[in-house]
Design a protein around this motif. Structure first.
Motif, PDB file in Angstrom:
ATOM      1  N   SER A   7       0.867  -1.177   0.000  1.00 56.74           N
ATOM      2  CA  SER A   7       0.000   0.000   0.000  1.00 56.74           C
ATOM      3  C   SER A   7       0.898   1.219   0.000  1.00 56.74           C
ATOM      4  CB  SER A   7      -0.906  -0.007   1.229  1.00 56.74           C
ATOM      5  OG  SER A   7      -1.754   1.113   1.224  1.00 56.74           O
ATOM      6  N   SER A   8       0.777   2.072  -1.013  1.00 57.36           N
ATOM      7  CA  SER A   8       1.754   3.142  -1.193  1.00 57.36           C
ATOM      8  C   SER A   8       1.152   4.274  -1.991  1.00 57.36           C
ATOM      9  CB  SER A   8       2.987   2.589  -1.935  1.00 57.36           C
ATOM     10  OG  SER A   8       3.898   3.600  -2.255  1.00 57.36           O
ATOM     11  N   GLY A   9       1.833   5.400  -1.987  1.00 56.79           N
ATOM     12  CA  GLY A   9       1.536   6.426  -2.965  1.00 56.79           C
ATOM     13  C   GLY A   9       0.719   7.576  -2.473  1.00 56.79           C
ATOM     14  N   GLY A  10       0.469   7.697  -1.172  1.00 49.29           N
ATOM     15  CA  GLY A  10      -0.262   8.849  -0.683  1.00 49.29           C
ATOM     16  C   GLY A  10      -1.755   8.621  -0.661  1.00 49.29           C
ATOM     17  N   GLU A  11      -2.460   9.635  -0.206  1.00 48.19           N
ATOM     18  CA  GLU A  11      -3.909   9.541  -0.059  1.00 48.19           C
ATOM     19  C   GLU A  11      -4.583  10.471  -1.055  1.00 48.19           C
ATOM     20  OE1 GLU A  11      -6.101  11.054   3.548  1.00 48.19           O
ATOM     21  OE2 GLU A  11      -6.190   8.891   3.915  1.00 48.19           O
ATOM     22  N   PHE A  12      -5.548   9.937  -1.821  1.00 46.30           N
ATOM     23  CA  PHE A  12      -6.246  10.717  -2.836  1.00 46.30           C
ATOM     24  C   PHE A  12      -7.745  10.477  -2.728  1.00 46.30           C
ATOM     25  CE2 PHE A  12      -1.991   9.984  -4.464  1.00 46.30           C
ATOM     26  CZ  PHE A  12      -1.615  11.254  -4.878  1.00 46.30           C
ATOM     27  N   ASP A  13      -8.491  11.436  -3.225  1.00 41.65           N
ATOM     28  CA  ASP A  13      -9.939  11.282  -3.305  1.00 41.65           C
ATOM     29  C   ASP A  13     -10.354  10.673  -4.634  1.00 41.65           C
ATOM     30  OD1 ASP A  13     -10.275  12.580  -0.817  1.00 41.65           O
ATOM     31  OD2 ASP A  13     -10.107  14.528  -1.791  1.00 41.65           O
ATOM     32  N   VAL A  14      -9.641  11.035  -5.699  1.00 40.07           N
ATOM     33  CA  VAL A  14      -9.990  10.571  -7.045  1.00 40.07           C
ATOM     34  C   VAL A  14      -8.722  10.114  -7.760  1.00 40.07           C
ATOM     35  CG1 VAL A  14     -10.997  11.185  -9.284  1.00 40.07           C
ATOM     36  CG2 VAL A  14     -11.943  12.179  -7.178  1.00 40.07           C
ATOM     37  N   GLY A  34     -11.958  20.814  -4.923  1.00 44.57           N
ATOM     38  CA  GLY A  34     -10.934  20.583  -3.918  1.00 44.57           C
ATOM     39  C   GLY A  34     -10.504  19.154  -3.747  1.00 44.57           C
ATOM     40  N   ALA A  35     -10.979  18.229  -4.559  1.00 46.20           N
ATOM     41  CA  ALA A  35     -10.580  16.832  -4.425  1.00 46.20           C
ATOM     42  C   ALA A  35      -9.092  16.674  -4.696  1.00 46.20           C
ATOM     43  CB  ALA A  35     -11.386  15.967  -5.391  1.00 46.20           C
ATOM     44  N   ARG A  36      -8.479  15.762  -3.967  1.00 47.75           N
ATOM     45  CA  ARG A  36      -7.079  15.412  -4.215  1.00 47.75           C
ATOM     46  C   ARG A  36      -7.056  14.380  -5.333  1.00 47.75           C
ATOM     47  NH1 ARG A  36      -6.841  14.012   1.936  1.00 47.75           N
ATOM     48  NH2 ARG A  36      -8.860  13.291   1.166  1.00 47.75           N
ATOM     49  N   VAL A  37      -6.355  14.697  -6.409  1.00 50.35           N
ATOM     50  CA  VAL A  37      -6.451  13.914  -7.645  1.00 50.35           C
ATOM     51  C   VAL A  37      -5.069  13.462  -8.082  1.00 50.35           C
ATOM     52  CG1 VAL A  37      -7.251  13.916 -10.048  1.00 50.35           C
ATOM     53  CG2 VAL A  37      -8.435  15.317  -8.338  1.00 50.35           C
ATOM     54  N   VAL A  38      -4.990  12.212  -8.543  1.00 48.24           N
ATOM     55  CA  VAL A  38      -3.779  11.706  -9.180  1.00 48.24           C
ATOM     56  C   VAL A  38      -4.163  11.109 -10.527  1.00 48.24           C
ATOM     57  CG1 VAL A  38      -3.938   9.442  -8.034  1.00 48.24           C
ATOM     58  CG2 VAL A  38      -1.733  10.241  -8.910  1.00 48.24           C
ATOM     59  N   LEU A 209      -3.093   1.694  -4.657  1.00 47.08           N
ATOM     60  CA  LEU A 209      -3.361   3.118  -4.475  1.00 47.08           C
ATOM     61  C   LEU A 209      -4.824   3.251  -4.101  1.00 47.08           C
ATOM     62  CD1 LEU A 209      -2.234   6.001  -4.776  1.00 47.08           C
ATOM     63  CD2 LEU A 209      -2.862   5.926  -7.182  1.00 47.08           C
ATOM     64  N   ARG A 210      -5.079   3.719  -2.896  1.00 46.04           N
ATOM     65  CA  ARG A 210      -6.444   3.693  -2.375  1.00 46.04           C
ATOM     66  C   ARG A 210      -7.119   5.047  -2.523  1.00 46.04           C
ATOM     67  NH1 ARG A 210      -7.132  -0.977   2.045  1.00 46.04           N
ATOM     68  NH2 ARG A 210      -5.654  -2.422   1.097  1.00 46.04           N
ATOM     69  N   ALA A 211      -8.373   4.998  -2.944  1.00 48.39           N
ATOM     70  CA  ALA A 211      -9.194   6.198  -3.101  1.00 48.39           C
ATOM     71  C   ALA A 211     -10.639   5.742  -3.240  1.00 48.39           C
ATOM     72  CB  ALA A 211      -8.779   7.000  -4.335  1.00 48.39           C
ATOM     73  N   PRO A 212     -11.596   6.550  -2.806  1.00 45.78           N
ATOM     74  CA  PRO A 212     -13.000   6.151  -2.902  1.00 45.78           C
ATOM     75  C   PRO A 212     -13.607   6.336  -4.284  1.00 45.78           C
ATOM     76  CG  PRO A 212     -12.833   8.305  -1.899  1.00 45.78           C
ATOM     77  CD  PRO A 212     -11.431   7.819  -2.082  1.00 45.78           C
ATOM     78  N   ALA A 213     -12.863   6.948  -5.212  1.00 41.49           N
ATOM     79  CA  ALA A 213     -13.398   7.198  -6.554  1.00 41.49           C
ATOM     80  C   ALA A 213     -12.314   6.955  -7.594  1.00 41.49           C
ATOM     81  CB  ALA A 213     -13.929   8.629  -6.669  1.00 41.49           C
ATOM     82  N   VAL A 214     -12.650   6.172  -8.621  1.00 34.60           N
ATOM     83  CA  VAL A 214     -11.736   5.880  -9.723  1.00 34.60           C
ATOM     84  C   VAL A 214     -12.442   6.216 -11.027  1.00 34.60           C
ATOM     85  CG1 VAL A 214     -10.459   4.102 -10.972  1.00 34.60           C
ATOM     86  CG2 VAL A 214     -10.517   4.069  -8.458  1.00 34.60           C
ATOM     87  N   VAL A 215     -11.804   7.043 -11.838  1.00 30.60           N
ATOM     88  CA  VAL A 215     -12.319   7.395 -13.162  1.00 30.60           C
ATOM     89  C   VAL A 215     -11.497   6.652 -14.210  1.00 30.60           C
ATOM     90  CG1 VAL A 215     -12.794   9.218 -14.833  1.00 30.60           C
ATOM     91  CG2 VAL A 215     -13.029   9.687 -12.377  1.00 30.60           C
ATOM     92  N   GLY A 507     -15.686   7.894   5.433  1.00 30.12           N
ATOM     93  CA  GLY A 507     -14.815   7.060   4.613  1.00 30.12           C
ATOM     94  C   GLY A 507     -13.502   7.713   4.254  1.00 30.12           C
ATOM     95  N   MET A 508     -13.461   9.042   4.184  1.00 30.76           N
ATOM     96  CA  MET A 508     -12.247   9.741   3.795  1.00 30.76           C
ATOM     97  C   MET A 508     -12.140  11.026   4.590  1.00 30.76           C
ATOM     98  SD  MET A 508     -10.378   8.296   1.407  1.00 30.76           S
ATOM     99  CE  MET A 508      -9.511   9.687   0.695  1.00 30.76           C
ATOM    100  N   VAL A 509     -10.931  11.556   4.655  1.00 33.38           N
ATOM    101  CA  VAL A 509     -10.732  12.877   5.226  1.00 33.38           C
ATOM    102  C   VAL A 509     -11.334  13.888   4.261  1.00 33.38           C
ATOM    103  CG1 VAL A 509      -8.984  14.542   5.958  1.00 33.38           C
ATOM    104  CG2 VAL A 509      -8.625  12.103   6.360  1.00 33.38           C
ATOM    105  N   PRO A 510     -12.044  14.921   4.766  1.00 33.67           N
ATOM    106  CA  PRO A 510     -12.640  15.893   3.855  1.00 33.67           C
ATOM    107  C   PRO A 510     -11.597  16.509   2.934  1.00 33.67           C
ATOM    108  CG  PRO A 510     -13.456  16.214   6.082  1.00 33.67           C
ATOM    109  CD  PRO A 510     -12.353  15.210   6.167  1.00 33.67           C
ATOM    110  N   PRO A 511     -11.988  16.833   1.691  1.00 29.71           N
ATOM    111  CA  PRO A 511     -11.022  17.354   0.716  1.00 29.71           C
ATOM    112  C   PRO A 511     -10.473  18.705   1.136  1.00 29.71           C
ATOM    113  CG  PRO A 511     -13.268  17.508  -0.133  1.00 29.71           C
ATOM    114  CD  PRO A 511     -13.329  16.699   1.117  1.00 29.71           C
TER     115      PRO A 511
END
Length: 515
Positions: A7-14, A34-38, A209-215, A507-511
């Motif tokens: 599990s790696s790579g920081g925390e992202f929302d999308v 304001g979402a954190r995006v990678v 890479l964990r996030a609650p939303a994947v596009v 589920g996630m820290v607010p953006p």
């Protein structure tokens, strides 16, 4: 967690999977609240940008007149406006084109979104720093001292496809979006009910890479010869790929593995006439110039020396994406486009590149000998029949469907029929170049991916070429980039909203705010 994965790579929302126009529009849209995006781009940076980098950058959208265009292109001068007839391209015209070329198959709800939001999405892109310009050289002819645009296609990105990728990448960096090159998403993380990230492979490591939303915006499956042959049919492994070698259906396959619903024209694709000796995949140094799109002024001849389609059925914008398939179906999977001196001045720039398969002759008999793979005697007989059938009493006009046609042939030419009798003669050998595939994932009107029961898969969104249901059989030129932009913007907005809802539920820290 699979063996070897961390599990790696920081925390992202999308997380956005892909690196072309649709992917960057999704990322930019998700970042707005304001979402954190990678962004995960499978290709290394020099080859990044997906199919977008290989396009000429033409974008189709609805506009009411020159004032709308000036919103998109504020650099237009008064002199340029005075010297141009931009016409209009209304939403009704866009709808008509979409339903006509797809034989009324395009999904009505998705088409409604595409057309109704096309102009506003162009304004949004302009606000992100993307520049546009009129397509002077490819979509306009000079008539009565004015440039007259035709076919509903007026605007291209500044710098073409590469310029669009660079502008969108720069916008992403300004807005704090991380882009990881050489990072291939290999599996969706899914607990049986919702998405919670992706598995990623890059140089020497495999991680989650964990996030609650994947596009998903990773393109179609045109780069995979096995998938092409399985879904498009026998012979498609022989087609050349116009664009990136990295669009091998990853996003589609990952989604289907967790129960996503396939949708659309899985046996259909965008395929054009492409230089017969072009490389297996697109060449960034050449870009889109292996295409050969002046065929409406030509006669197309197959190995049997015969014409086999109506070269002048419609403007190039409405036929080019389906004629690649027809050429692939010919004996030997090739054809020759034949021109004489009367139309040499209207040939597009791509006919003058160094890497071109071309022959030239001062007589038709000499040309017949040079057309490799063609029955020369049959070719000469075919040209005699064709010339005799041309309605030379009707004036030739490349700006409109002029009705200058043939009569009495097994395959008539409907417009722009000129006799082939004025030397020197030129012929260009073409095969099939596939651009993208039409089958893909089913989404709802908020770009959420649907499962086999047509219920949204929580946390999964899709846009761009891997969405099915929009194009069938054919497509209007320039609608691929606007499709990616409209649905990318929509997918990013929905993903950010849903991720924020997950955050509010614990589920996630607010953006964080955009800084």
């Amino acid at each position: 967690m699979p063996d070897g994965a961390t599990s790696s790579g920081g925390e992202f929302d999308v997380v956005v999977v892909g690196g072309g126009n649709a992917a960057f529009c999704a990322a930019l849209s998700a970042r707005e609240p304001g979402a954190r995006v990678v962004v995960l781009e499978r290709a290394p940076e020099p080859e990044s940008g997906g199919n977008t980098r290989f396009t000429a950058g033409a974008i189709r959208f609805a506009y009411r007149g020159v004032e709308d265009l000036r919103e998109i292109m504020p650099d237009l001068t008064d002199a340029e406006v005075a010297g141009s007839d931009f016409g209009t391209y209304t939403e009704d015209q866009f709808f008509d084109d979409m339903f006509r070329v797809t034989r009324n198959r395009t999904d009505p709800e998705l088409c409604e979104i595409l057309v109704r939001r096309s102009f506003d999405t162009m304004r949004w892109l302009r606000g992100k720093g993307v520049r546009f310009q009129p397509i002077w050289g490819r979509q306009a002819f000079k008539v009565g001292g004015k440039f007259k645009f035709w076919g509903g296609l007026t605007v291209e990105a500044w710098g073409g496809g590469p310029g669009l990728v660079e502008a969108e990448t720069a916008a992403a960096r300004r807005e704090g979006i991380e882009v990881r090159y050489g990072s291939r998403a290999t599996r969706l993380l899914h607990d049986g009910f919702k998405i919670y990230g992706v598995q990623v492979r890059d140089a020497g490591r495999l991680y989650e890479l964990r996030a609650p939303a994947v596009v998903l915006a990773a393109g179609g499956f045109q780069g995979d010869a096995e998938m092409r042959t399985r879904y498009l049919g026998p012979g498609w492994e022989l087609a050349k790929v116009r664009g990136t070698r990295f669009n091998t259906g990853d996003g589609i396959k990952m989604a289907l593995e967790i129960g996503a619903s396939p949708f659309g024209n899985w046996s259909g694709c965008h395929a054009v006439q492409w230089d017969f000796n072009a490389p297996e995949y697109g060449d960034l140094a050449v870009g889109d110039a292996f295409q050969k799109h002046s065929y409406p002024w030509s006669v197309l001849i197959n190995a049997d020396g015969r014409r086999f389609l109506d070269e002048g059925a419609d403007f190039r914008n409405y036929t080019y994406a389906k004629y690649g398939r027809v050429v692939l179906e010919q004996p030997g999977n090739f054809a020759w486009q034949v021109f004489d001196r009367k139309v040499a001045h209207v040939l597009r720039d791509e006919y003058r590149i160094r890497q071109v398969t071309k022959v030239r002759a001062d007589t038709l008999e000499e040309l017949a000998e040079k057309l490799e793979g063609v029955d020369g005697a049959a070719f000469l007989a075919e040209i005699r029949r064709y010339n005799a059938a041309v309605r030379t009493d009707i004036p030739f006009d490349p700006n409109v469907k002029d009705g200058r046609r043939t009569e009495g042939l097994a395959v008539n030419k409907s417009n722009w029929a000129n006799t082939i009798d004025d030397p020197p003669f030129e012929a260009y050998q073409v095969g099939c170049g596939i651009t993208f595939t039409f089958g893909g994932l089913r989404i709802d009107t908020e770009a959420r991916v649907l499962d086999a029961d047509q219920a949204p898969i929580p946390g999964l969104y899709a846009c761009g070429e891997l969405v099915g249901g929009i194009f069938y059989f054919n497509y209007p030129g320039g609608s691929g980039l606007i499709n990616g932009a409209v649905f990318g913007r929509l997918a990013g907005a929905t993903a950010a909203t849903d991720a924020r809802g997950n955050a509010a539920g614990g589920g996630m820290v607010p953006p964080v705010a955009v800084g």
